[in-house]
Design an enzyme around this catalytic site. Structure first.
Site, PDB file in Angstrom:
ATOM      1  N   GLY A 119      40.762  31.207  36.700  1.00 35.47           N
ATOM      2  CA  GLY A 119      40.778  31.920  37.978  1.00 35.47           C
ATOM      3  C   GLY A 119      42.168  32.406  38.339  1.00 35.47           C
ATOM      4  O   GLY A 119      43.149  32.145  37.627  1.00 35.47           O
ATOM      5  N   ASP A 120      42.246  33.183  39.440  1.00 35.00           N
ATOM      6  CA  ASP A 120      43.518  33.665  39.987  1.00 35.00           C
ATOM      7  C   ASP A 120      44.262  34.590  39.028  1.00 35.00           C
ATOM      8  O   ASP A 120      45.488  34.690  39.067  1.00 35.00           O
ATOM      9  CB  ASP A 120      44.449  32.498  40.376  1.00 35.00           C
ATOM     10  CG  ASP A 120      43.767  31.507  41.280  1.00 35.00           C
ATOM     11  OD1 ASP A 120      43.039  31.961  42.176  1.00 35.00           O
ATOM     12  OD2 ASP A 120      43.941  30.296  41.087  1.00 35.00           O
ATOM     13  N   LYS A 157      42.064  39.567  39.449  1.00 32.60           N
ATOM     14  CA  LYS A 157      40.874  40.428  39.324  1.00 32.60           C
ATOM     15  C   LYS A 157      40.727  41.364  40.517  1.00 32.60           C
ATOM     16  O   LYS A 157      40.273  42.498  40.372  1.00 32.60           O
ATOM     17  CB  LYS A 157      39.599  39.576  39.211  1.00 32.60           C
ATOM     18  CG  LYS A 157      39.550  38.709  37.987  1.00 32.60           C
ATOM     19  CD  LYS A 157      38.334  37.800  37.989  1.00 32.60           C
ATOM     20  CE  LYS A 157      38.355  36.729  39.045  1.00 32.60           C
ATOM     21  NZ  LYS A 157      39.412  35.723  38.928  1.00 32.60           N
ATOM     22  N   GLY A 158      41.120  40.866  41.705  1.00 35.71           N
ATOM     23  CA  GLY A 158      40.969  41.679  42.922  1.00 35.71           C
ATOM     24  C   GLY A 158      41.690  43.001  42.780  1.00 35.71           C
ATOM     25  O   GLY A 158      41.148  44.065  43.072  1.00 35.71           O
ATOM     26  N   GLY A 200      39.381  34.102  46.292  1.00 36.15           N
ATOM     27  CA  GLY A 200      40.242  34.813  47.236  1.00 36.15           C
ATOM     28  C   GLY A 200      40.798  36.018  46.496  1.00 36.15           C
ATOM     29  O   GLY A 200      41.649  35.869  45.630  1.00 36.15           O
ATOM     30  N   HIS A 201      40.269  37.183  46.765  1.00 36.77           N
ATOM     31  CA  HIS A 201      40.697  38.385  46.041  1.00 36.77           C
ATOM     32  C   HIS A 201      41.632  39.215  46.926  1.00 36.77           C
ATOM     33  O   HIS A 201      41.263  39.596  48.035  1.00 36.77           O
ATOM     34  CB  HIS A 201      39.476  39.194  45.581  1.00 36.77           C
ATOM     35  CG  HIS A 201      38.698  38.477  44.503  1.00 36.77           C
ATOM     36  ND1 HIS A 201      37.536  38.948  43.977  1.00 36.77           N
ATOM     37  CD2 HIS A 201      38.966  37.315  43.848  1.00 36.77           C
ATOM     38  CE1 HIS A 201      37.108  38.102  43.043  1.00 36.77           C
ATOM     39  NE2 HIS A 201      37.956  37.099  42.961  1.00 36.77           N
ATOM     40  N   THR A 202      42.837  39.421  46.403  1.00 35.78           N
ATOM     41  CA  THR A 202      43.886  40.041  47.214  1.00 35.78           C
ATOM     42  C   THR A 202      44.059  41.505  46.843  1.00 35.78           C
ATOM     43  O   THR A 202      44.137  41.849  45.669  1.00 35.78           O
ATOM     44  CB  THR A 202      45.222  39.298  46.964  1.00 35.78           C
ATOM     45  OG1 THR A 202      45.009  37.911  47.199  1.00 35.78           O
ATOM     46  CG2 THR A 202      46.330  39.816  47.865  1.00 35.78           C
ATOM     47  N   GLN A 207      36.458  33.536  40.148  1.00 35.70           N
ATOM     48  CA  GLN A 207      36.994  32.431  39.332  1.00 35.70           C
ATOM     49  C   GLN A 207      37.240  32.948  37.903  1.00 35.70           C
ATOM     50  O   GLN A 207      37.538  34.113  37.739  1.00 35.70           O
ATOM     51  CB  GLN A 207      36.048  31.218  39.345  1.00 35.70           C
ATOM     52  CG  GLN A 207      35.996  30.484  40.681  1.00 35.70           C
ATOM     53  CD  GLN A 207      35.058  31.112  41.677  1.00 35.70           C
ATOM     54  OE1 GLN A 207      33.926  31.422  41.347  1.00 35.70           O
ATOM     55  NE2 GLN A 207      35.504  31.293  42.901  1.00 35.70           N
ATOM     56  N   THR A 219      43.197  28.117  49.423  1.00 30.90           N
ATOM     57  CA  THR A 219      43.539  26.798  49.967  1.00 30.90           C
ATOM     58  C   THR A 219      45.038  26.606  50.190  1.00 30.90           C
ATOM     59  O   THR A 219      45.443  25.626  50.797  1.00 30.90           O
ATOM     60  CB  THR A 219      43.074  25.695  48.985  1.00 30.90           C
ATOM     61  OG1 THR A 219      43.723  25.931  47.727  1.00 30.90           O
ATOM     62  CG2 THR A 219      41.570  25.724  48.788  1.00 30.90           C
ATOM     63  N   PRO A 269      49.587  24.453  45.725  1.00 28.31           N
ATOM     64  CA  PRO A 269      50.439  24.928  44.630  1.00 28.31           C
ATOM     65  C   PRO A 269      49.632  24.931  43.335  1.00 28.31           C
ATOM     66  O   PRO A 269      48.871  24.006  43.074  1.00 28.31           O
ATOM     67  CB  PRO A 269      51.571  23.904  44.545  1.00 28.31           C
ATOM     68  CG  PRO A 269      51.232  22.809  45.478  1.00 28.31           C
ATOM     69  CD  PRO A 269      50.050  23.190  46.298  1.00 28.31           C
ATOM     70  N   ARG A 270      49.769  25.997  42.554  1.00 31.27           N
ATOM     71  CA  ARG A 270      49.041  26.053  41.289  1.00 31.27           C
ATOM     72  C   ARG A 270      49.861  25.396  40.186  1.00 31.27           C
ATOM     73  O   ARG A 270      51.087  25.483  40.198  1.00 31.27           O
ATOM     74  CB  ARG A 270      48.757  27.509  40.907  1.00 31.27           C
ATOM     75  CG  ARG A 270      47.846  28.189  41.897  1.00 31.27           C
ATOM     76  CD  ARG A 270      47.588  29.645  41.511  1.00 31.27           C
ATOM     77  NE  ARG A 270      46.775  30.292  42.533  1.00 31.27           N
ATOM     78  CZ  ARG A 270      46.943  31.541  42.956  1.00 31.27           C
ATOM     79  NH1 ARG A 270      47.890  32.294  42.441  1.00 31.27           N
ATOM     80  NH2 ARG A 270      46.152  32.042  43.888  1.00 31.27           N
TER      81      ARG A 270
HETATM   82  P1  IMP Z   1      34.850  24.656  43.703  1.00 31.79           P
HETATM   83  O1  IMP Z   1      34.556  25.996  43.164  1.00 31.79           O
HETATM   84  O2  IMP Z   1      35.379  24.661  45.102  1.00 31.79           O
HETATM   85  O3  IMP Z   1      33.691  23.700  43.519  1.00 31.79           O
HETATM   86  O4  IMP Z   1      36.062  24.020  42.823  1.00 31.79           O
HETATM   87  C1  IMP Z   1      35.876  23.648  41.466  1.00 31.79           C
HETATM   88  C2  IMP Z   1      37.138  23.951  40.661  1.00 31.79           C
HETATM   89  O5  IMP Z   1      37.294  25.360  40.564  1.00 31.79           O
HETATM   90  C3  IMP Z   1      38.439  23.433  41.278  1.00 31.79           C
HETATM   91  O6  IMP Z   1      39.327  23.108  40.241  1.00 31.79           O
HETATM   92  C4  IMP Z   1      38.963  24.642  42.042  1.00 31.79           C
HETATM   93  O7  IMP Z   1      40.369  24.587  42.215  1.00 31.79           O
HETATM   94  C5  IMP Z   1      38.570  25.739  41.086  1.00 31.79           C
HETATM   95  N1  IMP Z   1      38.389  27.041  41.757  1.00 31.79           N
HETATM   96  C6  IMP Z   1      37.360  27.445  42.518  1.00 31.79           C
HETATM   97  N2  IMP Z   1      37.534  28.710  42.939  1.00 31.79           N
HETATM   98  C7  IMP Z   1      38.693  29.120  42.407  1.00 31.79           C
HETATM   99  C8  IMP Z   1      39.398  30.354  42.448  1.00 31.79           C
HETATM  100  O8  IMP Z   1      38.974  31.360  43.050  1.00 31.79           O
HETATM  101  N3  IMP Z   1      40.576  30.395  41.771  1.00 31.79           N
HETATM  102  C9  IMP Z   1      41.038  29.327  41.052  1.00 31.79           C
HETATM  103  N4  IMP Z   1      40.403  28.165  40.979  1.00 31.79           N
HETATM  104  C10 IMP Z   1      39.239  28.052  41.652  1.00 31.79           C
END
Ligand code: IMP
Length: 434
Positions: free
Chosen positions: A11-12, A15-16, A39-41, A224, A301, A304-305
């Site tokens: 994810g991240d 893509k947005g 969260g698509h920016t 994701q 959220t 920090p990544r």
């Molecule tokens: P959930 O989707 O909230 O159930 O989270 C499950 C896992 O997916 C966790 O490790 C989250 O941090 C990750 N995750 C969910 N949505 C995103 C996203 O949009 N970007 C990056 N990680 C994500």
């Protein structure tokens, strides 16, 4: 031609921005999975706009957007996003359609998720705590509420069934009791929002098929990334939906033959939020440099990544799962300051070297990355919008990715804004302007 944009990492990937760049060549942008965990920016000039449920295509005038049946929706959050669109001057009425079979996230789902994550302690998934997983649990437990339920006269009784189900199961625990107040507020909000729902909720799958039969072009927007896919990701450290391209036909009710071209998006390095194995993670100053330069903090959220070098073993796996036609590389400029760059080309596991990606999290946790060292380019690439302007070593880095994955890199995103993009291959073959 219809095109899919999918994430090739955890994810991240950006893509947005890619969806926003391509959207003008399509009539419809449709999301097929996930919810407001995404969260698509998109930047409109200097205004940073983040959407969570709503496809990033909404920022283009005249384009219609769909939230498909494979999604899970927090209606109250969705309304907040619509208010944001109003604030940014983006019209959405008659442009936004939500599937009547998308599942409804309720406050109970958030409570259950918090309870489960706390229960797991050290072994927690590190979810976004937005109720995504428990909502899909209700879906597959065949007791979920769908958005169409909210349009029925007996909608409150339908909601009550879910409430009673969970209260009976989790009754002895504090969480459900604590949710009582929130549940009542939730019902009041739904009552207030129902008039808007009547405007936007419909059977989107038949609408999409009709539009396809009339020649409309669709851009499928993944959320994701492939490594978070419930089936093909690093289970159990995954999200609860099908993020890879296979999720499209199921999550929208269109034929798999309607996906003609697949674009995968990857950062020039790797990030991950939440728990789970991450072979190339950097826990040292280099990791901090990437995090700070890349502003690697979650769009949803704020967490920090975790940051690390590009993992080509994982990237090739993701390319193969999605059979991508081309890759867009994002955030190359974050690596501008490194003299030497490492790329992971093999894993060492059980005393052998392999280029196979071991998808099971417990196997992946055992691997040691084997790196190749590539020279940095020590030159600013931020904002470059012509491939010819790239330093030679940056081109070599891109070529290395192409050779390893066997896929073409079609574009490089060199900054968050639309014009900060260098195309290696103009997308005119598969994106035709209206
Ligand atoms: P959930 O989707 O909230 O159930 O989270 C499950 C896992 O997916 C966790 O490790 C989250 O941090 C990750 N995750 C969910 N949505 C995103 C996203 O949009 N970007 C990056 N990680 C994500």
């Amino acid at each position: 031609m219809n095109v899919a944009v999918v994430g090739l990492q955890w994810g991240d990937e950006g893509k947005g921005k890619v969806v926003d760049l391509l959207a003008a060549g399509f009539h419809i942008v449709a999301r097929y999975q996930g919810g407001h965990n995404a969260g698509h920016t998109v930047y409109l000039g200097d205004t940073k706009c983040v959407v969570h449920h709503i496809p990033a295509g909404i920022f283009h005038e005249g384009i219609e957007v769909v939230l498909g049946n494979g999604m899970v929706i927090d209606v109250i959050h969705l309304m907040k996003e619509l208010k944001e669109l109003n604030k940014w001057g983006i019209p959405w009425l008659n442009r936004l359609r939500v599937s009547n079979r998308a599942h409804l996230i309720t406050p109970l789902h958030r409570y259950i998720e918090t309870w489960e994550e706390n229960f797991l302690g050290q072994g927690a998934i590190g979810t976004t705590r937005r109720g995504i997983g428990p909502c899909y649990q209700d879906k597959y437990g065949r007791r979920g509420l769908v958005l169409g339920d909210l349009l029925q006269d007996d909608w409150e009784a339908r909601c009550d069934t879910q409430w009673r189900h969970w209260k009976t199961l989790y009754g002895p625990y504090d969480n459900v009791h604590a949710a009582t107040v929130e549940w009542k507020e939730f019902l009041t909000s739904i009552q207030e929002l129902r008039p808007i729902l009547f405007d936007i909720v419909m059977q989107t799958d038949s609408w999409l098929r009709q539009r396809l039969s009339k020649g409309s072009r669709i851009l499928f927007e993944g959320a994701q990334g492939t490594l978070l896919d419930i089936d093909h990701g690093t289970y159990p450290f995954v999200t609860a939906s099908h993020c890879s391209v296979g999720g499209i036909p199921i999550g929208l009710g269109v034929s798999l033959r309607s996906v003609h071209h697949v674009i995968g998006v990857s950062k020039a390095y790797t990030t991950r939020v939440g728990a789970g194995p991450f072979p190339t993670e950097l826990l040292d100053d280099e990791g901090t440099t990437i995090r700070e330069r890349g502003q690697e903090y979650g769009a949803t959220t704020g967490r920090p990544r975790r940051c690390g070098w590009l993992d080509l073993v994982a990237l090739k796996y993701a390319c193969d799962i999605n059979d991508v036609d081309g890759i867009v590389i994002t955030k190359l400029d974050i690596l501008d300051v490194f003299d030497t760059l490492k790329v992971c080309i093999k894993y060492y596991i059980n005393e052998t070297e392999t280029t196979e990606f071991p998808v099971r999290a417990e196997d992946l946790a055992l691997v040691k990355p084997i790196y190749d060292n590539l020279p940095g380019w020590s030159k600013q690439t931020y904002g470059i919008n012509r491939a010819d302007d790239l330093p030679q070593n940056a081109r070599n880095y891109i070529r290395y990715i192409e050779n390893y994955t066997g896929r073409r890199v079609i574009a490089l995103s060199s900054g968050p804004r639309r014009h900060e993009t260098a195309w290696f291959e103009e997308p005119t073959n598969w994106v035709s302007k209206k």
